[in-house]
Motif scaffolding. Structure first.
Motif, PDB file in Angstrom:
ATOM      1  N   LEU A 112      39.705  41.168  45.326  1.00  0.00           N
ATOM      2  CA  LEU A 112      40.745  40.402  44.658  1.00  0.00           C
ATOM      3  C   LEU A 112      40.742  40.677  43.158  1.00  0.00           C
ATOM      4  O   LEU A 112      39.706  40.523  42.507  1.00  0.00           O
ATOM      5  N   PRO A 113      41.874  41.079  42.613  1.00  0.00           N
ATOM      6  CA  PRO A 113      41.974  41.289  41.168  1.00  0.00           C
ATOM      7  C   PRO A 113      41.761  39.970  40.420  1.00  0.00           C
ATOM      8  O   PRO A 113      42.047  38.893  40.944  1.00  0.00           O
ATOM      9  N   GLU A 114      41.265  40.100  39.194  1.00  0.00           N
ATOM     10  CA  GLU A 114      40.981  38.898  38.413  1.00  0.00           C
ATOM     11  C   GLU A 114      41.885  38.745  37.203  1.00  0.00           C
ATOM     12  O   GLU A 114      41.848  37.716  36.541  1.00  0.00           O
ATOM     13  N   THR A 115      42.678  39.781  36.919  1.00  0.00           N
ATOM     14  CA  THR A 115      43.573  39.699  35.764  1.00  0.00           C
ATOM     15  C   THR A 115      44.997  40.028  36.193  1.00  0.00           C
ATOM     16  O   THR A 115      45.222  40.607  37.261  1.00  0.00           O
ATOM     17  N   HIS A 116      45.922  39.670  35.310  1.00  0.00           N
ATOM     18  CA  HIS A 116      47.338  39.956  35.569  1.00  0.00           C
ATOM     19  C   HIS A 116      47.556  41.458  35.723  1.00  0.00           C
ATOM     20  O   HIS A 116      48.251  41.909  36.641  1.00  0.00           O
ATOM     21  N   PHE A 117      46.953  42.244  34.860  1.00  0.00           N
ATOM     22  CA  PHE A 117      47.104  43.706  34.906  1.00  0.00           C
ATOM     23  C   PHE A 117      46.582  44.264  36.231  1.00  0.00           C
ATOM     24  O   PHE A 117      47.215  45.130  36.837  1.00  0.00           O
ATOM     25  N   ASP A 118      45.430  43.753  36.681  1.00  0.00           N
ATOM     26  CA  ASP A 118      44.866  44.212  37.956  1.00  0.00           C
ATOM     27  C   ASP A 118      45.776  43.851  39.130  1.00  0.00           C
ATOM     28  O   ASP A 118      45.924  44.628  40.073  1.00  0.00           O
ATOM     29  N   TRP A 119      46.380  42.662  39.069  1.00  0.00           N
ATOM     30  CA  TRP A 119      47.313  42.261  40.130  1.00  0.00           C
ATOM     31  C   TRP A 119      48.556  43.147  40.122  1.00  0.00           C
ATOM     32  O   TRP A 119      49.084  43.485  41.187  1.00  0.00           O
TER      33      TRP A 119
END
Length: 192
Positions: A112-119
């Motif tokens: 699961l991504p943890e930042t907006h950019f990762d999402w």
């Protein structure tokens, strides 16, 4: 005289029947060149019906003419069976490829991504995988239904996780804004 006339008529009938059956054999052999297998198969069925309607031929020709027709029939049936076997194998390969795409989407969900950019990156990857899944083509009806349900579930899980992340992020941002507003209010009170 009647016996002779009967024999002559019978011989004439045998000759006409042989001509008709030879014509049916030629038509059946010509079906090998037909590109649309279902059309060839349907025409072959019609030829079989016509074969049954044609009377007998002379004993010395019976076996040869029947073997010729049977051989032409086997060729069409073999082509049709080969086509369906090939279609079945292709269906299995496509189903495997679609399942692999679903597993890749699950892998994206597992980390699961943890930042907006990762999402954003994860969403882009899932969109690419979705295009890949759709580009693989359709399966047979029952398999397609199963694969589609699996795909929708995997996508649904991903987008649920994404939605939860953004809900939590919005809640966190609201909480931070509330804290900052509270600090500002205290500063305004102290200013006076």
């Amino acid at each position: 005289d009647y016996i002779n006339i009967n024999r002559e008529l019978r011989d004439l009938d045998f000759k006409k029947n042989l001509e008709r059956k030879t014509d049916l054999c030629e038509k059946a052999e010509a079906l090998d060149k037909e590109k649309i297998l279902n059309k060839a198969h349907n025409k072959l069925q019609e030829l079989h019906e016509a074969w049954k309607e044609v009377g007998p031929v002379e004993k010395k020709h019976r076996e040869a003419i029947w073997n010729r027709f049977k051989t032409a029939t086997r060729i069409i049936h073999k082509k049709r069976n080969d086509y369906f076997l090939e279609l079945k194998e292709k269906n299995i390969k496509t189903a495997d490829l679609k399942e692999k795409v679903c597993q890749k989407i699950v892998a994206v969900c597992n980390i699961l991504p943890e930042t907006h950019f990762d999402w954003q990156k994860a969403s882009q990857r899932v969109l690419e995988l979705e295009k890949e899944w759709k580009s693989l083509g359709r399966l047979n009806k029952s398999e397609n239904s199963k694969a589609w349900k699996r795909f929708r579930k995997v996508l649904g899980d991903f987008y649920y996780q994404k939605n939860e992340f953004y809900k939590q992020r919005k809640s966190d941002l609201k909480s931070e804004i509330d804290k900052k507003v509270a600090i500002c209010e205290k500063a305004e009170v102290l200013q006076d």
